[in-house]
Structure formats: C-alpha cells, structure tokens
Design a protein around this motif. Sequence first.
Motif, PDB file in Angstrom:
ATOM      1  N   SER A 194       0.852  -1.272  -0.718  1.00 31.76           N
ATOM      2  CA  SER A 194       0.410   0.062  -0.748  1.00 31.76           C
ATOM      3  C   SER A 194       1.324   1.598  -0.155  1.00 31.76           C
ATOM      4  O   SER A 194       2.150   1.104   0.323  1.00 31.76           O
ATOM      5  N   PRO A 195       0.514   2.237  -0.382  1.00 31.00           N
ATOM      6  CA  PRO A 195       1.222   3.612  -0.276  1.00 31.00           C
ATOM      7  C   PRO A 195       1.821   3.985   1.244  1.00 31.00           C
ATOM      8  O   PRO A 195       2.863   4.083   1.189  1.00 31.00           O
ATOM      9  N   ALA A 196       1.305   3.673   2.479  1.00 35.36           N
ATOM     10  CA  ALA A 196       2.047   3.496   3.513  1.00 35.36           C
ATOM     11  C   ALA A 196       3.040   3.018   3.428  1.00 35.36           C
ATOM     12  O   ALA A 196       4.221   3.166   4.172  1.00 35.36           O
ATOM     13  N   GLN A 197       2.760   1.251   2.973  1.00 37.33           N
ATOM     14  CA  GLN A 197       3.824   0.103   3.368  1.00 37.33           C
ATOM     15  C   GLN A 197       5.097   1.023   2.561  1.00 37.33           C
ATOM     16  O   GLN A 197       6.354   0.630   2.598  1.00 37.33           O
ATOM     17  N   ALA A 198       4.633   1.347   1.519  1.00 36.68           N
ATOM     18  CA  ALA A 198       5.645   1.379   0.172  1.00 36.68           C
ATOM     19  C   ALA A 198       6.755   2.611   1.024  1.00 36.68           C
ATOM     20  O   ALA A 198       7.628   2.777   0.588  1.00 36.68           O
ATOM     21  N   ALA A 199       5.778   3.639   1.575  1.00 37.17           N
ATOM     22  CA  ALA A 199       6.508   4.771   2.708  1.00 37.17           C
ATOM     23  C   ALA A 199       7.373   4.823   2.991  1.00 37.17           C
ATOM     24  O   ALA A 199       8.447   5.326   3.867  1.00 37.17           O
ATOM     25  N   ALA A 200       7.100   3.480   4.166  1.00 36.31           N
ATOM     26  CA  ALA A 200       7.699   2.951   5.629  1.00 36.31           C
ATOM     27  C   ALA A 200       8.883   2.109   4.601  1.00 36.31           C
ATOM     28  O   ALA A 200       9.918   2.509   5.759  1.00 36.31           O
ATOM     29  N   LEU A 201       8.772   1.375   3.986  1.00 35.02           N
ATOM     30  CA  LEU A 201       9.777   0.693   3.064  1.00 35.02           C
ATOM     31  C   LEU A 201      10.942   1.463   3.042  1.00 35.02           C
ATOM     32  O   LEU A 201      12.068   1.348   2.995  1.00 35.02           O
ATOM     33  N   LYS A 202      10.403   2.927   2.329  1.00 35.89           N
ATOM     34  CA  LYS A 202      11.241   4.033   1.819  1.00 35.89           C
ATOM     35  C   LYS A 202      12.138   4.323   2.954  1.00 35.89           C
ATOM     36  O   LYS A 202      13.293   4.679   2.767  1.00 35.89           O
ATOM     37  N   GLU A 203      11.626   4.981   3.889  1.00 38.01           N
ATOM     38  CA  GLU A 203      11.887   5.269   4.582  1.00 38.01           C
ATOM     39  C   GLU A 203      12.738   4.002   5.810  1.00 38.01           C
ATOM     40  O   GLU A 203      14.423   4.431   6.257  1.00 38.01           O
ATOM     41  N   GLU A 204      12.714   2.894   5.908  1.00 41.65           N
ATOM     42  CA  GLU A 204      13.569   1.795   6.823  1.00 41.65           C
ATOM     43  C   GLU A 204      14.956   1.744   5.877  1.00 41.65           C
ATOM     44  O   GLU A 204      16.232   2.166   6.266  1.00 41.65           O
ATOM     45  N   LYS A 205      14.478   2.168   5.042  1.00 37.85           N
ATOM     46  CA  LYS A 205      15.914   1.489   3.532  1.00 37.85           C
ATOM     47  C   LYS A 205      17.178   3.320   4.099  1.00 37.85           C
ATOM     48  O   LYS A 205      18.363   3.268   4.114  1.00 37.85           O
ATOM     49  N   ARG A 206      16.197   4.906   3.775  1.00 35.96           N
ATOM     50  CA  ARG A 206      17.039   5.358   4.362  1.00 35.96           C
ATOM     51  C   ARG A 206      17.400   6.268   5.911  1.00 35.96           C
ATOM     52  O   ARG A 206      18.698   6.081   5.491  1.00 35.96           O
ATOM     53  N   GLN A 207      16.959   4.947   6.448  1.00 38.95           N
ATOM     54  CA  GLN A 207      17.815   4.622   7.631  1.00 38.95           C
ATOM     55  C   GLN A 207      18.805   4.428   7.744  1.00 38.95           C
ATOM     56  O   GLN A 207      19.907   4.337   8.367  1.00 38.95           O
ATOM     57  N   LYS A 208      18.731   3.035   6.703  1.00 42.67           N
ATOM     58  CA  LYS A 208      19.537   1.459   6.805  1.00 42.67           C
ATOM     59  C   LYS A 208      20.856   2.996   6.126  1.00 42.67           C
ATOM     60  O   LYS A 208      22.195   2.360   6.961  1.00 42.67           O
ATOM     61  N   VAL A 209      20.921   3.211   4.773  1.00 37.48           N
ATOM     62  CA  VAL A 209      21.651   4.036   4.476  1.00 37.48           C
ATOM     63  C   VAL A 209      22.517   4.859   5.173  1.00 37.48           C
ATOM     64  O   VAL A 209      23.304   5.047   5.532  1.00 37.48           O
ATOM     65  N   ALA A 210      22.153   5.952   6.080  1.00 41.50           N
ATOM     66  CA  ALA A 210      22.071   6.813   7.435  1.00 41.50           C
ATOM     67  C   ALA A 210      23.258   5.971   8.305  1.00 41.50           C
ATOM     68  O   ALA A 210      24.420   6.863   8.540  1.00 41.50           O
ATOM     69  N   ARG A 211      23.120   4.974   9.068  1.00 44.99           N
ATOM     70  CA  ARG A 211      23.489   4.039   9.799  1.00 44.99           C
ATOM     71  C   ARG A 211      24.947   3.952   8.617  1.00 44.99           C
ATOM     72  O   ARG A 211      25.866   3.849   9.816  1.00 44.99           O
ATOM     73  N   ARG A 212      24.322   2.945   7.623  1.00 43.20           N
ATOM     74  CA  ARG A 212      25.865   2.916   6.903  1.00 43.20           C
ATOM     75  C   ARG A 212      27.431   3.958   7.303  1.00 43.20           C
ATOM     76  O   ARG A 212      28.419   3.509   7.455  1.00 43.20           O
ATOM     77  N   ARG A 213      26.439   5.408   6.787  1.00 44.49           N
ATOM     78  CA  ARG A 213      27.565   6.571   6.695  1.00 44.49           C
ATOM     79  C   ARG A 213      27.946   6.145   7.952  1.00 44.49           C
ATOM     80  O   ARG A 213      28.932   7.185   7.747  1.00 44.49           O
ATOM     81  N   ALA A 214      27.146   6.870   8.350  1.00 50.89           N
ATOM     82  CA  ALA A 214      27.895   6.657  10.093  1.00 50.89           C
ATOM     83  C   ALA A 214      28.655   5.736  10.771  1.00 50.89           C
ATOM     84  O   ALA A 214      30.132   6.366  11.041  1.00 50.89           O
TER      85      ALA A 214
END
Length: 280
Positions: free
Chosen positions: A119-139
């Motif tokens: 659903s749109p909400a699930q897709a947005a949540a998946l995108k946010e989760e990916k963004r957080q993972k990338v931020a953690r890897r960069r840190a």
Amino acid sequence: MATLISCGPGFFAKTLGLLSSRSLARCTCVCPAVRGVSFSTSSGGPPKRPLTGYLRYAVQQRPAVAKQYPDVRIVEITKKIAQEWRLLSPEQKKPYQEAALAAREVYKEEMTKFKEQLSPAQAAALKEEKRQKVARRRAIRKKRELTMLGKPKRPRSAFNIFMSEHFQEATGESMQSKMKNLFEDWSKLRISQKQVYMQLAEDDKIRYKNEMKSWEEHMVEVGREDLIRNRKKKTKPKKSVKAKGNKTNTKVVSESKGTETPASSPGTGKSASRAKKAEE
C-alpha cells in the motif's frame, strides 16, 4: 569483495554466528518494518537479501575451520577464512560469485513483486527504512574513517570513570545488571567521594581539548579541513531594523516666535498638541 573484507572480522563473525548451512541460499536478516507499519502481504513478507560470494564461501568453510581449530574464537576463525579467501584465484572464486549474482537477480525479481503488493503507507515506510539503513552505514563508515585517522577519544564522564574502575568487581550476571548496580552505588556516594572522579573527568576534558587541537592542525596539513569542528562561516551583514512609527527628524518653524521645534511622529500626538498650546 575487497570492500566486504575490509569491513573487519568482527562484522563477519557476528554475521556467521547467525547463519547456518540451511541459510546458504539466502541471508537470514529480514528488512525490519518501520514502527507502526506491517509489511505482511500475500507473499508472506519481504524477500531475504542473498549472500555475497565471500559469505557463501565463509559459510561453507566455517565448519571445517572450526573443527580444525576447536579452541580458537569465532573472530580468529573468521580472520583465517578471510585470509583464505584473499589467497584464492579468480577461477576459484568464480563459482561463489556466479551463485551470488544469480541469487541477486532472483532477489530483485521477488523484491519487485513484493513492492507491487504494498500500500502507499507501506511503500513509504519501506523507503524510510532504507533511508535509515543508508544513514547508519554512512555513520559507521565515518566513525571507522575517523578512527583510522587517529581522532582522539571523547572525554569520559565522572560516572564512566567510576564504572570502568569497579566494573570487574560489580555484582550481576549480565552487563546490564552490573551497570545498574554500579549506577546505584554511584548514587549512594557522597559529594566528597564523587569529587575524585569529577576531577579526573575535568582532567580528561583538558586532555581531549589539547589532543583535538593537535589533531585538527594535522588534518589541515593533510588537506582534510572537512573534519574540523565549527569551521568559520562567512558572516552576513545584519539588516538594519526600521524604528516603529517611522519617526522623522523634520523641523517645524513656529510662526509666532520663529523657533524651530522637531516634528513629532504619528504616535506622539499629545506632546505635539501641548507644545502648540504653549506657543499660543
């Protein structure tokens, strides 16, 4: 592959400890959902990320190496496996890498089908989760880079110094219970007893300040000004604020006496009327 190996043995030791021979085809870690959003679909959840060529080799070799060195810790076993992988020829690595590429293509197809069901909400949540993972890897990469460049360790607090000195003798089975008991012991100390650790903490702050100054000077010398704290920014000139009421300095000539009096602003009508009456 060089990037994966350079991540350090601790990462692979932690990874291999969670893997079994049954999970050779896919990685067991599942993309966690953002809090409050469930990713359950008809397919039963997101597809599992496949193993890389090196991790496939590591999972295959781990039982044999562990049997050969039964008294060696998992970290040392991982180091030996990583060393063996580096010594393999491209032809020897090829089967593992080809299997990883094939699994990667299957993963992409499954991931595409999975996203189509969201659903749109699930897709947005998946995108946010990916963004957080990338931020953690960069840190993590940033922290590893600073460690390699020799950045000084941050100063310790008075409680941290107290805890490091008494951690071995602290009561408790787990680390959390020991820390809890140490915090209770710290709370019971008198101010005079805490003063020793507070002074040590102040000394550590001075140590950190001096070391950071030398380290930043060295970073400037090697061309890494981007790592300097509080870099000076160009200050923009402040805009002049206009006074309320738009007061003017025009002068009014009195007809009767010929004297000049400053004109009042619109907000000072009472004082102007008083001056006029006085002139009359």
